[in-house]
Motif scaffolding. Structure first.
Motif, PDB file in Angstrom:
ATOM      1  N   ARG A  56      11.384 -10.007 -16.731  1.00 21.21           N
ATOM      2  CA  ARG A  56      11.651  -8.825 -17.561  1.00 21.21           C
ATOM      3  C   ARG A  56      11.125  -9.021 -18.988  1.00 21.21           C
ATOM      4  NH1 ARG A  56      16.929  -9.133 -15.066  1.00 21.21           N
ATOM      5  NH2 ARG A  56      17.065  -7.615 -13.361  1.00 21.21           N
ATOM      6  N   GLY A  57      11.284 -10.215 -19.518  1.00 18.66           N
ATOM      7  CA  GLY A  57      10.779 -10.507 -20.860  1.00 18.66           C
ATOM      8  C   GLY A  57       9.271 -10.415 -20.918  1.00 18.66           C
ATOM      9  N   PHE A  58       8.570 -10.971 -19.904  1.00 22.72           N
ATOM     10  CA  PHE A  58       7.100 -10.907 -19.866  1.00 22.72           C
ATOM     11  C   PHE A  58       6.622  -9.472 -19.728  1.00 22.72           C
ATOM     12  CE2 PHE A  58       3.101 -10.794 -17.552  1.00 22.72           C
ATOM     13  CZ  PHE A  58       2.310 -11.575 -18.380  1.00 22.72           C
ATOM     14  N   SER A  59       7.275  -8.677 -18.910  1.00 25.93           N
ATOM     15  CA  SER A  59       6.892  -7.284 -18.715  1.00 25.93           C
ATOM     16  C   SER A  59       6.999  -6.508 -20.020  1.00 25.93           C
ATOM     17  CB  SER A  59       7.767  -6.649 -17.645  1.00 25.93           C
ATOM     18  OG  SER A  59       7.443  -5.301 -17.477  1.00 25.93           O
ATOM     19  N   ALA A  60       8.035  -6.761 -20.810  1.00 24.15           N
ATOM     20  CA  ALA A  60       8.210  -6.076 -22.088  1.00 24.15           C
ATOM     21  C   ALA A  60       7.098  -6.446 -23.058  1.00 24.15           C
ATOM     22  CB  ALA A  60       9.577  -6.426 -22.678  1.00 24.15           C
ATOM     23  N   VAL A  61       6.743  -7.746 -23.083  1.00 20.13           N
ATOM     24  CA  VAL A  61       5.658  -8.190 -23.963  1.00 20.13           C
ATOM     25  C   VAL A  61       4.339  -7.561 -23.531  1.00 20.13           C
ATOM     26  CG1 VAL A  61       4.298 -10.173 -24.697  1.00 20.13           C
ATOM     27  CG2 VAL A  61       6.788 -10.347 -24.586  1.00 20.13           C
ATOM     28  N   TYR A  62       4.089  -7.535 -22.222  1.00 14.78           N
ATOM     29  CA  TYR A  62       2.868  -6.941 -21.662  1.00 14.78           C
ATOM     30  C   TYR A  62       2.793  -5.460 -22.033  1.00 14.78           C
ATOM     31  CZ  TYR A  62       0.251  -4.517 -18.008  1.00 14.78           C
ATOM     32  OH  TYR A  62      -0.581  -3.684 -17.324  1.00 14.78           O
ATOM     33  N   ARG A  63       3.897  -4.741 -21.874  1.00 16.83           N
ATOM     34  CA  ARG A  63       3.916  -3.319 -22.188  1.00 16.83           C
ATOM     35  C   ARG A  63       3.638  -3.090 -23.672  1.00 16.83           C
ATOM     36  NH1 ARG A  63       2.477   1.033 -20.696  1.00 16.83           N
ATOM     37  NH2 ARG A  63       3.178   0.359 -18.639  1.00 16.83           N
ATOM     38  N   GLU A  64       4.281  -3.858 -24.537  1.00 15.62           N
ATOM     39  CA  GLU A  64       4.066  -3.695 -25.974  1.00 15.62           C
ATOM     40  C   GLU A  64       2.627  -4.023 -26.358  1.00 15.62           C
ATOM     41  OE1 GLU A  64       5.928  -5.238 -30.248  1.00 15.62           O
ATOM     42  OE2 GLU A  64       6.867  -5.827 -28.352  1.00 15.62           O
ATOM     43  N   LEU A  65       2.048  -5.011 -25.680  1.00 15.20           N
ATOM     44  CA  LEU A  65       0.685  -5.430 -25.984  1.00 15.20           C
ATOM     45  C   LEU A  65      -0.322  -4.331 -25.660  1.00 15.20           C
ATOM     46  CD1 LEU A  65      -1.222  -7.722 -26.873  1.00 15.20           C
ATOM     47  CD2 LEU A  65      -1.311  -8.451 -24.484  1.00 15.20           C
ATOM     48  N   ILE A  66      -0.271  -3.766 -24.456  1.00 15.23           N
ATOM     49  CA  ILE A  66      -1.283  -2.771 -24.080  1.00 15.23           C
ATOM     50  C   ILE A  66      -1.066  -1.457 -24.813  1.00 15.23           C
ATOM     51  CG2 ILE A  66      -1.621  -3.827 -21.815  1.00 15.23           C
ATOM     52  CD1 ILE A  66      -0.095  -1.436 -20.622  1.00 15.23           C
ATOM     53  N   ASP A  67       0.195  -1.211 -25.249  1.00 18.43           N
ATOM     54  CA  ASP A  67       0.445   0.010 -26.005  1.00 18.43           C
ATOM     55  C   ASP A  67      -0.094  -0.078 -27.427  1.00 18.43           C
ATOM     56  OD1 ASP A  67       1.552   1.417 -23.963  1.00 18.43           O
ATOM     57  OD2 ASP A  67       3.632   0.940 -24.467  1.00 18.43           O
ATOM     58  N   GLN A  68      -0.380  -1.296 -27.902  1.00 20.94           N
ATOM     59  CA  GLN A  68      -0.962  -1.458 -29.225  1.00 20.94           C
ATOM     60  C   GLN A  68      -2.471  -1.255 -29.220  1.00 20.94           C
ATOM     61  OE1 GLN A  68       0.743  -1.885 -32.122  1.00 20.94           O
ATOM     62  NE2 GLN A  68       2.557  -1.595 -30.840  1.00 20.94           N
ATOM     63  N   VAL A  69      -3.085  -1.226 -28.054  1.00 18.62           N
ATOM     64  CA  VAL A  69      -4.527  -1.057 -27.934  1.00 18.62           C
ATOM     65  C   VAL A  69      -4.890   0.402 -28.195  1.00 18.62           C
ATOM     66  CG1 VAL A  69      -6.509  -1.252 -26.386  1.00 18.62           C
ATOM     67  CG2 VAL A  69      -4.676  -2.957 -26.285  1.00 18.62           C
ATOM     68  N   ASN A  70      -5.907   0.626 -29.030  1.00 21.58           N
ATOM     69  CA  ASN A  70      -6.327   1.988 -29.342  1.00 21.58           C
ATOM     70  C   ASN A  70      -7.092   2.633 -28.203  1.00 21.58           C
ATOM     71  OD1 ASN A  70      -5.226   2.031 -31.951  1.00 21.58           O
ATOM     72  ND2 ASN A  70      -7.023   1.016 -32.805  1.00 21.58           N
ATOM     73  N   ASP A  71      -7.768   1.834 -27.388  1.00 19.67           N
ATOM     74  CA  ASP A  71      -8.504   2.369 -26.255  1.00 19.67           C
ATOM     75  C   ASP A  71      -7.535   2.730 -25.137  1.00 19.67           C
ATOM     76  OD1 ASP A  71     -10.810   1.895 -27.635  1.00 19.67           O
ATOM     77  OD2 ASP A  71     -11.231  -0.013 -26.649  1.00 19.67           O
TER      78      ASP A  71
END
Length: 614
Positions: A56-71
């Protein structure tokens, strides 16, 4: 995933049933089994809980990471109906859907599904590149189409094949590219195509004409005396006129034809399918007709005309768009030389003339560098005193091959190319230098007259140039006379202002070739001038043409009433000299006195205090 503790408890229940059915129950075995299973159950439960927390912790980090991408990031199922399996916030923002809505959208609603399927098929084939870049158009929730650049590759997600698309919106870049293209191919002022686009379209029409044994007419147009509009009303009014002219020219062309603004007040047109020469005349007349009505520029109504050069293309091999445009430009130059509001059709003789001009221009530039010019001097004689009271400096070109070239052969080219400025300044400097040298050597101090060209007269700092020449040569200003032609005085206000500025230096001013231009004796009262020169065309026939004799006598009489001196040029016979003297002409100049002389010969004449032949 089913938690291990659930599996363990299920296994314990099964084992308890087996032990309970034994007769008699072996309690020792039962308790021994429990002692072994309970620790294992506890261990597996806590380990599974830790794994879930970690995922669950990794999934949250992954989600936050790709949501920061402008593309935009989209994962699309490879199986029909090709739904979106995953996306980031940028994709949601682009497409106008929420995250949950996007996960229910089929890819066909946001992009060309056939294109996506073709990509999947190609990416599945052996040897295909891992990553592929593609420009596509995507469709937003509100139906708007927009361009995007997409990086595409196949991946596996949870055991199934999927298409990973990472996209970048190109809307702003495309808008900028279109703006740059418009700037490169269109005129900002009129909105018409420019020379570059005109050339490309003309090339296409010429290719089609060659294939179909057709033809085309290429026209170059120049607004007559447009500079006068700019000078009289200002550049803003000139721009307004150009925009209105462009609108009328657009109405002169058909669907298969083309009109462009090439530069300044010059326009270009081509008409496709023109094979008959008679049609060329009709096209020119149509353009003249479009300009007949006056143009409303602010509170002013302006009538204008145009000069037109025409080149006719009849499918000849080897002819290019550049060549046809050159031919039309040459014809335009010829039209402007022969008069305003007219047209000329290009022929091979014009090309020869143009080549001669180009050669002459190149040689003129070399002449300036190599100091190939020289001055000759023609004396001006006082009719009553019989003495030399002035001289006119005349330029000659000592060409290394052609010998002496008269100014009539090269001055028009110099004015057209802008070379008149350095040549004119050299004439002024050399005439003043030579006159000062003669005076310093004790010869009679008489003024030297120098002709100013139209180009020189319009120079913004003519007064400063003349002042600098006088300063450099140390010639007193009263010994320099500047000659202008009548045509330079058409703009009375400008001429008056310029002549007053020159007169303030102390120089003398005369009007050359009087009687052939536009000025009147009434207007002459406004100009600060000292002398009038009667044109040689009137003097030549005064002994055989009563009209010319009357004109010359009238000019002399009226000039005296204005308290001006009058000089007749082109005097070649004793009879002409006597007629002028009898009518009280002050000065004469011409072959009767002396032809133009090199500096050394003029010096000898000044030493002898040459007098008028009896």
């Amino acid at each position: 995933m089913i938690p291990p503790v659930v599996v363990g408890l299920a296994a314990c229940g099964s084992l308890f049933e087996v032990i309970r059915n034994l007769q008699p129950p072996p309690l020792v075995v039962f308790f021994s089994c429990c002692a072994l299973l309970v620790p294992w159950l506890l261990y597996t439960h806590f380990r599974h809980s830790a794994t879930l927390a970690k995922e669950r912790g990794f999934s949250a980090v992954y989600r936050e990471l790709i949501d920061q991408v402008n593309d935009a990031i989209l994962v699309i199922s490879a199986k029909s109906p090709h739904r979106i399996l995953e996306c980031n916030q940028a994709a949601s923002a682009w497409l106008g859907y929420s995250y949950d809505e996007l996960l229910r959208v089929e890819v066909g609603k946001i992009a060309d599904e056939s294109q996506i399927m073709e990509l999947m098929k190609r990416k599945s084939s052996p040897g295909s590149a891992q990553t592929e870049y593609r420009e596509i158009h995507y469709r937003t929730k509100d139906g708007r189409l927009a361009p995007a650049e997409v990086n595409i590759r196949m991946i596996r997600l949870q055991g199934q094949r999927a298409l990973l698309a990472i996209g970048r919106d190109l809307t702003e870049r495309k808008r900028m590219e279109n703006r740059i293209r418009h700037m490169a191919y269109y005129d900002d002022l009129t909105g018409l195509p420019n020379r570059r686009l005109f050339r490309e379209k003309l090339e296409e029409v010429m290719v089609a004409a060659r294939a179909q044994n057709g033809g085309a007419a290429v026209l170059y147009l120049d607004i007559d005396r447009f500079k006068l509009v700019n000078d009289s009303f200002g550049h803003d009014y000139g721009d307004m006129l150009l925009m209105q002219v462009a609108e009328r020219f657009v109405r002169c062309v058909g669907e298969d034809d083309f009109v462009a603004r090439t530069e300044g007040d010059e326009f270009a047109m081509f008409y496709a399918g023109v094979t008959a020469k008679e049609r060329l005349e009709q096209l020119a007349e149509g353009i003249y007709h479009s300009l007949e009505q006056p143009f409303q520029i602010g509170q002013f109504q302006i009538h204008i005309t145009a000069s037109i050069g025409i080149a006719h293309y009849l499918g000849e091999q080897g002819e290019t768009a550049d060549l046809m445009m050159k031919y039309a430009d040459i014809a335009l130059s010829r039209a402007k030389e022969t008069g305003k509001n007219t047209h000329q059709i290009f022929n091979s003789d014009m090309n020869k003339i143009s080549l001669t001009k180009l050669t002459l221009e190149s040689e003129l530039r070399q002449a300036i560098r190599n100091n190939e010019f020289m001055l000759v001097y023609q004396p001006q004689v006082h009719l009553e005193k019989g003495a030399i009271v002035g001289m006119e400096a005349l330029i000659r070109w000592n060409h290394p091959v052609r010998g002496l070239v008269s100014p009539g052969d090269f001055i028009p080219i110099a004015e057209e190319t802008g070379l008149i400025a350095p040549i004119g300044k050299w004439v002024l400097m050399e005439a003043c230098r030579q006159n000062k040298q003669w005076q310093d050597s004790g010869l009679p101090a008489v003024p030297v007259s120098v002709n100013l060209s139209m180009g020189q007269f319009l120079q913004h700092d003519l007064k400063g140039i003349i002042h600098a020449v006088l300063e450099d040569t140390q010639l007193p200003a009263q010994f320099l006379e500047l000659e202008i032609t009548e045509s330079m005085t058409m703009d009375v206000d400008f001429a008056t202002k310029s002549l007053k500025e020159l007169k303030s230096l102390g120089v003398q001013i005369s009007i050359d070739d009087f009687g052939t231009g536009y000025s009147s004796l009434h207007l002459l009262k406004k100009f600060p001038i000292d002398k009038l020169k009667i044109d040689r065309s009137f003097v030549r026939d005064i002994m055989c043409d009563p009209n010319d004799a009357a004109i010359v006598a009238t000019i002399i009489s009226m000039t005296h009433h204005l308290n001006l001196l009058v000089i007749a040029e082109g005097v070649e016979t004793r009879e002409q000299m006597h007629f002028l003297r009898d009518n009280q002409c002050n000065l004469i100049q011409g072959y009767w006195c002396s032809p133009p002389l090199p500096a050394a010969e003029m010096q000898k004449m000044l030493k002898k205090s040459h007098s008028l032949p009896a």
